[in-house]
Design a protein around this motif. Structure first.
Motif, PDB file in Angstrom:
ATOM      1  N   GLU A   1      46.443  26.081  45.705  1.00 57.20           N
ATOM      2  CA  GLU A   1      47.415  27.151  45.465  1.00 57.20           C
ATOM      3  C   GLU A   1      47.259  27.730  44.064  1.00 57.20           C
ATOM      4  O   GLU A   1      47.273  28.951  43.885  1.00 57.20           O
ATOM      5  CB  GLU A   1      48.845  26.626  45.650  1.00 57.20           C
ATOM      6  CG  GLU A   1      49.915  27.674  45.380  1.00 57.20           C
ATOM      7  CD  GLU A   1      51.327  27.133  45.572  1.00 57.20           C
ATOM      8  OE1 GLU A   1      52.273  27.826  45.156  1.00 57.20           O
ATOM      9  OE2 GLU A   1      51.470  26.036  46.142  1.00 57.20           O
ATOM     10  N   PHE A   2      47.106  26.874  43.069  1.00 56.43           N
ATOM     11  CA  PHE A   2      46.908  27.351  41.696  1.00 56.43           C
ATOM     12  C   PHE A   2      45.643  28.210  41.598  1.00 56.43           C
ATOM     13  O   PHE A   2      45.637  29.236  40.912  1.00 56.43           O
ATOM     14  CB  PHE A   2      46.808  26.171  40.729  1.00 56.43           C
ATOM     15  CG  PHE A   2      48.122  25.626  40.265  1.00 56.43           C
ATOM     16  CD1 PHE A   2      48.970  26.381  39.459  1.00 56.43           C
ATOM     17  CD2 PHE A   2      48.522  24.355  40.635  1.00 56.43           C
ATOM     18  CE1 PHE A   2      50.186  25.885  39.030  1.00 56.43           C
ATOM     19  CE2 PHE A   2      49.744  23.842  40.211  1.00 56.43           C
ATOM     20  CZ  PHE A   2      50.579  24.603  39.404  1.00 56.43           C
ATOM     21  N   VAL A   3      44.581  27.779  42.266  1.00 56.91           N
ATOM     22  CA  VAL A   3      43.324  28.536  42.218  1.00 56.91           C
ATOM     23  C   VAL A   3      43.505  29.899  42.881  1.00 56.91           C
ATOM     24  O   VAL A   3      43.055  30.929  42.348  1.00 56.91           O
ATOM     25  CB  VAL A   3      42.187  27.748  42.893  1.00 56.91           C
ATOM     26  CG1 VAL A   3      40.949  28.630  43.056  1.00 56.91           C
ATOM     27  CG2 VAL A   3      41.836  26.509  42.072  1.00 56.91           C
ATOM     28  N   LYS A   4      44.185  29.923  44.021  1.00 53.20           N
ATOM     29  CA  LYS A   4      44.362  31.198  44.732  1.00 53.20           C
ATOM     30  C   LYS A   4      45.268  32.153  43.953  1.00 53.20           C
ATOM     31  O   LYS A   4      45.002  33.359  43.890  1.00 53.20           O
ATOM     32  CB  LYS A   4      44.916  30.934  46.131  1.00 53.20           C
ATOM     33  CG  LYS A   4      43.885  30.353  47.083  1.00 53.20           C
ATOM     34  CD  LYS A   4      44.406  30.259  48.507  1.00 53.20           C
ATOM     35  CE  LYS A   4      43.296  29.877  49.474  1.00 53.20           C
ATOM     36  NZ  LYS A   4      43.762  29.856  50.875  1.00 53.20           N
ATOM     37  N   LEU A   5      46.338  31.635  43.372  1.00 51.33           N
ATOM     38  CA  LEU A   5      47.200  32.488  42.548  1.00 51.33           C
ATOM     39  C   LEU A   5      46.404  33.047  41.359  1.00 51.33           C
ATOM     40  O   LEU A   5      46.553  34.218  40.990  1.00 51.33           O
ATOM     41  CB  LEU A   5      48.406  31.693  42.045  1.00 51.33           C
ATOM     42  CG  LEU A   5      49.471  31.341  43.083  1.00 51.33           C
ATOM     43  CD1 LEU A   5      50.476  30.361  42.503  1.00 51.33           C
ATOM     44  CD2 LEU A   5      50.186  32.588  43.586  1.00 51.33           C
ATOM     45  N   SER A   6      45.569  32.209  40.773  1.00 50.62           N
ATOM     46  CA  SER A   6      44.748  32.637  39.630  1.00 50.62           C
ATOM     47  C   SER A   6      43.731  33.685  40.056  1.00 50.62           C
ATOM     48  O   SER A   6      43.459  34.644  39.325  1.00 50.62           O
ATOM     49  CB  SER A   6      44.035  31.430  39.019  1.00 50.62           C
ATOM     50  OG  SER A   6      44.962  30.489  38.531  1.00 50.62           O
ATOM     51  N   ASP A   7      43.175  33.509  41.244  1.00 49.71           N
ATOM     52  CA  ASP A   7      42.226  34.478  41.788  1.00 49.71           C
ATOM     53  C   ASP A   7      42.910  35.828  41.975  1.00 49.71           C
ATOM     54  O   ASP A   7      42.402  36.876  41.546  1.00 49.71           O
ATOM     55  CB  ASP A   7      41.677  33.948  43.115  1.00 49.71           C
ATOM     56  CG  ASP A   7      40.488  34.742  43.639  1.00 49.71           C
ATOM     57  OD1 ASP A   7      39.816  35.425  42.826  1.00 49.71           O
ATOM     58  OD2 ASP A   7      40.222  34.669  44.848  1.00 49.71           O
ATOM     59  N   LEU A   8      44.082  35.817  42.590  1.00 50.25           N
ATOM     60  CA  LEU A   8      44.828  37.057  42.799  1.00 50.25           C
ATOM     61  C   LEU A   8      45.168  37.743  41.478  1.00 50.25           C
ATOM     62  O   LEU A   8      45.147  38.976  41.385  1.00 50.25           O
ATOM     63  CB  LEU A   8      46.123  36.765  43.565  1.00 50.25           C
ATOM     64  CG  LEU A   8      45.973  36.385  45.036  1.00 50.25           C
ATOM     65  CD1 LEU A   8      47.293  35.866  45.582  1.00 50.25           C
ATOM     66  CD2 LEU A   8      45.479  37.574  45.857  1.00 50.25           C
ATOM     67  N   ALA A   9      45.461  36.942  40.454  1.00 53.10           N
ATOM     68  CA  ALA A   9      45.878  37.495  39.157  1.00 53.10           C
ATOM     69  C   ALA A   9      44.735  38.183  38.424  1.00 53.10           C
ATOM     70  O   ALA A   9      44.966  38.818  37.382  1.00 53.10           O
ATOM     71  CB  ALA A   9      46.479  36.397  38.287  1.00 53.10           C
ATOM     72  N   ARG A  10      43.519  38.101  38.957  1.00 51.13           N
ATOM     73  CA  ARG A  10      42.416  38.880  38.365  1.00 51.13           C
ATOM     74  C   ARG A  10      42.572  40.366  38.667  1.00 51.13           C
ATOM     75  O   ARG A  10      42.001  41.212  37.966  1.00 51.13           O
ATOM     76  CB  ARG A  10      41.070  38.402  38.909  1.00 51.13           C
ATOM     77  CG  ARG A  10      40.685  36.998  38.495  1.00 51.13           C
ATOM     78  CD  ARG A  10      39.216  36.742  38.788  1.00 51.13           C
ATOM     79  NE  ARG A  10      38.899  36.771  40.200  1.00 51.13           N
ATOM     80  CZ  ARG A  10      37.809  37.342  40.728  1.00 51.13           C
ATOM     81  NH1 ARG A  10      36.940  37.977  39.953  1.00 51.13           N
ATOM     82  NH2 ARG A  10      37.582  37.291  42.031  1.00 51.13           N
ATOM     83  N   ILE A  11      43.332  40.701  39.712  1.00 43.30           N
ATOM     84  CA  ILE A  11      43.526  42.100  40.084  1.00 43.30           C
ATOM     85  C   ILE A  11      44.530  42.727  39.131  1.00 43.30           C
ATOM     86  O   ILE A  11      45.633  42.196  38.962  1.00 43.30           O
ATOM     87  CB  ILE A  11      44.049  42.217  41.527  1.00 43.30           C
ATOM     88  CG1 ILE A  11      43.098  41.517  42.502  1.00 43.30           C
ATOM     89  CG2 ILE A  11      44.232  43.682  41.911  1.00 43.30           C
ATOM     90  CD1 ILE A  11      43.640  41.440  43.921  1.00 43.30           C
ATOM     91  N   PRO A  12      44.203  43.821  38.469  1.00 43.58           N
ATOM     92  CA  PRO A  12      45.158  44.463  37.562  1.00 43.58           C
ATOM     93  C   PRO A  12      46.485  44.764  38.255  1.00 43.58           C
ATOM     94  O   PRO A  12      46.510  45.279  39.375  1.00 43.58           O
ATOM     95  CB  PRO A  12      44.448  45.755  37.156  1.00 43.58           C
ATOM     96  CG  PRO A  12      42.991  45.439  37.295  1.00 43.58           C
ATOM     97  CD  PRO A  12      42.905  44.533  38.499  1.00 43.58           C
ATOM     98  N   GLY A  13      47.577  44.412  37.595  1.00 45.19           N
ATOM     99  CA  GLY A  13      48.899  44.655  38.155  1.00 45.19           C
ATOM    100  C   GLY A  13      49.414  43.556  39.057  1.00 45.19           C
ATOM    101  O   GLY A  13      50.559  43.601  39.497  1.00 45.19           O
ATOM    102  N   VAL A  14      48.578  42.560  39.346  1.00 44.64           N
ATOM    103  CA  VAL A  14      48.996  41.438  40.193  1.00 44.64           C
ATOM    104  C   VAL A  14      49.166  40.214  39.306  1.00 44.64           C
ATOM    105  O   VAL A  14      48.179  39.608  38.882  1.00 44.64           O
ATOM    106  CB  VAL A  14      47.972  41.150  41.313  1.00 44.64           C
ATOM    107  CG1 VAL A  14      48.397  39.942  42.137  1.00 44.64           C
ATOM    108  CG2 VAL A  14      47.805  42.377  42.201  1.00 44.64           C
ATOM    109  N   LYS A  15      50.399  39.881  39.007  1.00 42.12           N
ATOM    110  CA  LYS A  15      50.659  38.720  38.154  1.00 42.12           C
ATOM    111  C   LYS A  15      51.830  37.935  38.728  1.00 42.12           C
ATOM    112  O   LYS A  15      51.748  37.427  39.823  1.00 42.12           O
ATOM    113  CB  LYS A  15      50.948  39.178  36.707  1.00 42.12           C
ATOM    114  CG  LYS A  15      49.734  39.791  36.012  1.00 42.12           C
ATOM    115  CD  LYS A  15      48.625  38.802  35.795  1.00 42.12           C
ATOM    116  CE  LYS A  15      47.429  39.411  35.058  1.00 42.12           C
ATOM    117  NZ  LYS A  15      46.651  40.329  35.896  1.00 42.12           N
ATOM    118  N   ARG A  16      52.911  37.836  38.020  1.00 42.52           N
ATOM    119  CA  ARG A  16      54.022  36.945  38.345  1.00 42.52           C
ATOM    120  C   ARG A  16      54.589  37.158  39.752  1.00 42.52           C
ATOM    121  O   ARG A  16      54.552  36.244  40.594  1.00 42.52           O
ATOM    122  CB  ARG A  16      55.119  37.126  37.291  1.00 42.52           C
ATOM    123  CG  ARG A  16      56.359  36.291  37.514  1.00 42.52           C
ATOM    124  CD  ARG A  16      57.354  36.528  36.380  1.00 42.52           C
ATOM    125  NE  ARG A  16      58.636  35.900  36.659  1.00 42.52           N
ATOM    126  CZ  ARG A  16      58.909  34.619  36.457  1.00 42.52           C
ATOM    127  NH1 ARG A  16      57.951  33.827  35.999  1.00 42.52           N
ATOM    128  NH2 ARG A  16      60.091  34.128  36.712  1.00 42.52           N
TER     129      ARG A  16
END
Length: 234
Positions: A155-170
């Motif tokens: 889950e941590f890895v997938k959330l971190s992967d998604l957070a590479r997309i600009p505007g996708v964070k918290r």
């Protein structure tokens, strides 16, 4: 401000009652600023200088606070189809988003005990998480050394992967993860309309406290996801 129309616009887009209320409060305060400090300028007639003056005032207090106001104001100018001001709001907000590696502790819904264990092993932000957990064996190794269950590491890895997309964070990272579009690759494989449909459906069914992806945002997110290299093996 056309409160009734704006509220209906947000509700139609799938916004939760609390998200609608936050938007209304922030936009109303911007409207009050225009009345008090910009010679009674109507919110529909705002010029770039009016917006920048408001942003400078907010920045003098807190740039984090500024981002919240700009988040809401952007929705209003999207609602009234003022592309020029809407795009300026987006640029001003983007400039205030921190560019240092995003901290794992800032994700919504993660276990603080796991955050501490990862931190003790030198994994505190998304860059470190993606580097340390890029492969199945890497993730199994982290799970073994930290005594964190493998699904939580993934889950941590997938959330971190998604957070590479600009505007996708918290909020957006959690929303996309929970909705099942939980990797950059999955988002890149969708058309913008498909991504938006999935998110609108998920928010409606789950009661997620946030505004579903708007059409323009969906296009932006998919476009950015398609340009990112694959760095994680699932």
């Amino acid at each position: 401000m056309d409160e009734e129309g704006f509220g209906l616009y947000l509700e139609k887009g799938g916004a939760s009652p609390s998200a609608v209320n936050r938007c209304m409060i922030f936009v109303s305060e911007f409207e009050n600023f225009l009345q008090d400090s910009r010679n009674g300028t109507q919110i529909e007639d705002v010029q770039a200088d009016d917006l920048i003056e408001f942003v400078m005032m907010l920045d003098s207090v807190s740039k984090t606070k500024t981002k919240g106001y700009l988040w809401a104001i952007r929705y209003y100018y999207d609602y009234i189809s003022n592309k020029q001001i809407r795009d300026l709001v987006s640029i001003l907000r983007e400039e205030r988003i921190k560019r240092k590696p995003y901290s794992l502790k800032d994700f919504i819904g993660v276990d603080p005990i796991y955050i501490n264990k990862l931190s003790e092993n030198g994994i505190r932000n998304i860059d470190q998480m993606l580097e340390a957990g890029a492969t199945l064996n890497d993730r199994k190794g982290i799970a073994g050394s930290t005594n964190i269950p493998y699904p939580a590491i993934l889950e941590f890895v997938k959330l971190s992967d998604l957070a590479r997309i600009p505007g996708v964070k918290r909020i957006r990272a959690r929303l996309y993860y929970d909705a099942g579009v939980d990797t950059v690759e999955k988002i890149a494989a969708l058309e913008p309309e498909e991504l938006r449909a999935k998110i609108v459906e998920y928010v409606a069914e789950s009661g997620f406290d946030g505004i579903p992806t708007l059409p323009a945002e969906a296009k932006y997110t998919v476009d950015k996801a398609r340009k990112l290299p694959k760095i994680v093996e699932y």
